[in-house]
Design a protein around this motif. Structure first.
Motif, PDB file in Angstrom:
ATOM      1  N   UNK A 255       0.819  -1.214   0.000  1.00 50.56           N
ATOM      2  CA  UNK A 255       0.000   0.000   0.000  1.00 50.56           C
ATOM      3  C   UNK A 255       0.848   1.257   0.000  1.00 50.56           C
ATOM      4  N   UNK A 256       1.880   1.279   0.816  1.00 48.49           N
ATOM      5  CA  UNK A 256       2.739   2.467   0.870  1.00 48.49           C
ATOM      6  C   UNK A 256       3.516   2.634  -0.429  1.00 48.49           C
ATOM      7  N   UNK A 257       3.930   1.516  -1.023  1.00 46.58           N
ATOM      8  CA  UNK A 257       4.672   1.592  -2.284  1.00 46.58           C
ATOM      9  C   UNK A 257       3.802   2.158  -3.397  1.00 46.58           C
ATOM     10  N   UNK A 262       4.654   8.475  -8.937  1.00 45.31           N
ATOM     11  CA  UNK A 262       5.364   7.908 -10.081  1.00 45.31           C
ATOM     12  C   UNK A 262       5.288   6.404 -10.181  1.00 45.31           C
ATOM     13  N   UNK A 263       4.902   5.726  -9.113  1.00 45.62           N
ATOM     14  CA  UNK A 263       4.788   4.265  -9.147  1.00 45.62           C
ATOM     15  C   UNK A 263       3.556   3.872  -9.964  1.00 45.62           C
ATOM     16  N   UNK A 287      11.856   6.882  -8.346  1.00 44.11           N
ATOM     17  CA  UNK A 287      10.495   6.562  -7.895  1.00 44.11           C
ATOM     18  C   UNK A 287      10.349   5.061  -7.651  1.00 44.11           C
ATOM     19  N   UNK A 288      10.949   4.260  -8.537  1.00 45.45           N
ATOM     20  CA  UNK A 288      10.867   2.808  -8.367  1.00 45.45           C
ATOM     21  C   UNK A 288      11.589   2.373  -7.095  1.00 45.45           C
TER      22      UNK A 288
END
Length: 738
Positions: A255-257, A262-263, A287-288
């Motif tokens: 969820x946080x990722x 940009x993700x 961003x990744x």
């Protein structure tokens, strides 16, 4: 590195036999011509087997533009070793090209670019110049013959009356035609099956110190590498690998990722080794990476061995006390009654490849079903293998895949492996992204930490030696055991490279060139640590053991280490003697007084059919070994480009030095690699680099390999100098002085 018997398994007979001898591809009048091929055309027409195989034709190897620019397609990855320059020189020599107008480019996964000796695509084992020397000479000679015939036809004179020089055909009365003007006509002519090659005494390019073709772009920062691929709309992916090799995911909280700007996607993906990973796809690397850092993952290591370096060393030492699978047999009875004995144990850690350009691969998928296509961009040492792996993962037709080989920033073996791990990972991520509705090309990047923790290391080894000798240094019996993982086990190389239970790559470099009665045996424990060849493969440790032990016998019998080696070498070792003598003569060994606190060190070793001898000067400063001066004697037969030989030996010496420095080891605790970057996996800095002077033994014989032979003898030469200063042999790498 690979035996010829693998050729039938790795080559594609249908493509080789089906290639028509006189099929050409016209590139267009605006750009001149390319001698190209239509694979399988002859087969489709029911043609007979061709007189020439793909790699024997100028097909796809030579392009000549109207302005006379010659572009040579090279069948090897250029990743710093100078192959693009060396093979271009070989072809240009027989072509009589104007070197100032010669360029080089990479080949791809087409069968024409397979190694002619092994039948597979390969950059490794120091085979590029060695295996393709005659091939590229013949390619140049065939192209020249076609250009000459085109000029002869235009002028109405016999071809035998014409000459060539610097990209021009010269006819009677001084008439001249530039290669660029003849190119289109030449492409219509048959490819000659037989050509006469130059007498080496007439070489103008080969043997001359020549600047690298890629040097201007690389030294100015204009050179693009695989990591620099940029495509419209391209996204970047990074993958979180399990901390224990082969581990699987127990739970994923992404969820946080997904909330990171940009993700675009978070994808759970299978890995090549049966484990699992989580890939974060985003607008760019940062961003990744931020998205990956935000992942909350729990891992399951069920069924996976958790290697611990201390426990592993203890187990290896116990195995080394027992005779393993025997490689060489000899009578060990004289050992018990020998007047002098050496009992020695050597320890070598795992080593990471750590190329300057971390692993990367870009994949673009288009279409679906039977029309699905893919394009892959990567720096690879085995494009054929990687293309086959990509096809398998993506589930597409082989003819619908295009692989573009990119310039690579180092590799040392890591970009060429049977599992194609980083290419498989990139294709798996691209396929998962497409399934998630993402149509963009995906560039998968490994960070430095990913690379150092991600596996495929030079194996850890333990050696045990029991040597009996007399007062004159004659070896009466030498019992030697090596313990280490097999790099060939479980690969398609195993049947050819593992004989009677012994991985031949692990024991290469043992015994020769010394005429000693040796019983050599090996144990290959299976540990959950991925292993692979590392520059110079088995010689990374066997040269160290052989050369330090030989030196120790010389010291014990109070003999000069050079004279002792010369006497101990077998009668066939003329190249070893020549290389060692050259290094001795050029270094001033035995004639020049060294500064106080310094000592000479000597070592000589053959690997990949070339011999390198080092005479070094070293000291101990503030309790740590210091290497000051290195003089190399090299026997590689004909040196196509002496500048490249010099660079390869200097680079090999630097990498050999890297094995000696404290902190240059990969260790594991509870199955997890403890190192992560250059802060805790040490590589030499400029202050560590000694002066390295390289001297080449003159020879007109066909060239042998030079990508790797400069590495093995450096560490033992350094160690031998330190042992002469301290009186104590160094039997562990990296060096431990206490």
């Amino acid at each position: 590195m690979l035996p010829p018997q693998l050729e039938r398994r790795l080559a594609d007979p249908a493509e080789v036999d089906g290639l028509p001898r006189r099929s050409f591809l016209k590139i267009g009048a605006a750009t001149g011509f390319a001698l190209g091929v239509f694979p399988l055309l002859g087969q489709a027409q029911g043609a007979a087997a061709p007189a020439l195989k793909p790699g024997q034709q100028p097909a796809a190897f030579v392009k000549i533009a109207r302005d006379g620019t010659v572009t040579v397609t090279v069948n090897r990855l250029e990743f710093g070793q100078g192959t693009h320059t060396g093979l271009a020189m070989v072809l240009a020599e027989e072509l009589d090209a104007d070197w100032s107008r010669v360029r080089a480019t990479h080949g791809d996964a087409a069968i024409a670019y397979a190694d002619p000796a092994y039948g597979m695509h390969l950059t490794g084992g120091s085979t590029a110049i060695k295996n393709s020397y005659t091939q590229y000479r013949e390619l140049g000679a065939r192209t020249r013959a076609m250009l000459v015939q085109a000029a002869a036809t235009q002028w109405g004179v016999p071809a035998a009356s014409l000459a060539t020089e610097r990209g021009v055909v010269i006819g009677p009365g001084g008439r001249r035609l530039d290669y660029g003007a003849l190119a289109e006509a030449a492409m219509q002519l048959p490819v000659p099956t037989q050509v006469t090659l130059k007498d080496p005494k007439n070489f103008k390019l080969i043997g001359q110190p020549t600047g690298r073709l890629d040097a201007p772009a690389k030294s100015s920062g204009r050179q693009d590498f695989g990591i620099d691929v940029r495509l419209p709309g391209m996204l970047t992916a990074v993958c979180q690998h399990p901390p224990v090799f082969g581990g699987k995911l127990a739970s994923v909280d992404d969820s946080a990722a997904r909330a990171v700007k940009g993700v675009k996607a978070v994808l759970r993906v299978p890995l090549h080794n049966g484990g699992e990973g989580v890939a974060v796809v985003a607008d760019g690397y940062w961003a990744a990476k931020q998205g990956r850092d935000a992942l909350k993952l729990e891992w399951s290591d069920a069924g996976r061995q958790k290697v611990d370096s201390a426990a592993q060393l203890a187990a290896y030492r116990a195995l080394a006390a027992k005779t393993g699978h025997v490689k060489y047999q000899a009578d060990m009875a004289p050992l018990a009654g020998a007047p002098h004995r050496i009992s020695a144990e050597f320890q070598f850690p795992y080593l990471a490849h750590a190329p300057m350009e971390p692993l990367n691969c870009t994949v673009q998928l288009t279409g679906s079903g039977a029309d699905a296509r893919a394009k892959v961009w990567t720096g690879t040492q085995m494009p054929g293998l990687d293309a086959a792996a990509a096809v398998r993962v993506l589930g597409i037709k082989p003819e619908n895949l295009a692989l573009e080989v990119q310039m690579a920033g180092g590799g040392f073996g890591r970009r060429g492996l049977p599992t194609s791990d980083f290419v498989v990972e990139a294709c798996t991520i691209a396929k998962a992204a497409q399934a998630a509705g993402i149509a963009a090309p995906i560039r998968t990047l490994w960070s430095r930490e990913d690379d150092i923790r991600g596996g495929y290391y030079r194996p850890m080894h333990v050696h045990r030696a029991e040597i009996g000798f007399d007062a004159k240094g004659k070896v009466l019996a030498w019992d030697h055991v090596i313990v280490g993982q097999s790099i060939m086990a479980g690969t398609f190389f195993e049947s050819a490279m593992v004989k009677d239970g012994v991985d031949t790559t692990m024991v290469e470099g043992m015994r020769a060139p010394y005429d000693v009665p040796m019983r050599l045996s090996a144990h290959h424990p299976k540990d959950n640590v991925p292993v692979l060849w590392w520059r110079s493969v088995g010689s990374t440790h066997t040269a160290y053991v052989m050369e330090t032990l030989v030196d120790e016998i010389a010291r014990a019998t109070q003999q000069d280490p050079v004279a002792y080696r010369m006497a101990l070498m077998d009668a066939k070792s003329t190249r070893h003697r020549a290389a060692l003598q050259l290094a001795v003569d050029r270094s001033g060994y035995g004639k020049r007084q060294l500064a106080a606190g310094r000592a000479w060190g000597v070592a000589v070793h053959e690997s990949f059919d070339s011999v390198v001898a080092y005479v070094v000067e070293a000291s101990v400063e503030n309790g740590q070994p210091k290497l000051h001066q290195v003089t190399a004697g090299v026997h590689c037969n004909l040196a196509v480009n002496p500048k490249s030989v010099e660079a390869q030996v200097q680079g090999g010496a630097l990498m050999g030095l890297s094995m000696c420095l404290p902190g240059a080891a990969i260790t594991l605790k509870d199955g997890v690699v403890e190192q992560s970057n250059f802060a805790d996996f040490v590589v030499p800095r400029i202050t560590d680099m000694p002066q390295v002077n390289v001297h080449i033994v003159p020879s007109a014989d066909a060239p042998t390999g030079m990508g790797e032979p400069g590495l093995p003898p450096l560490a033992p030469a350094f160690a031998n100098a330190i042992a002469r200063l301290t009186g104590k042999p160094l039997r562990e790498l990296p060096f431990k002085m206490a």
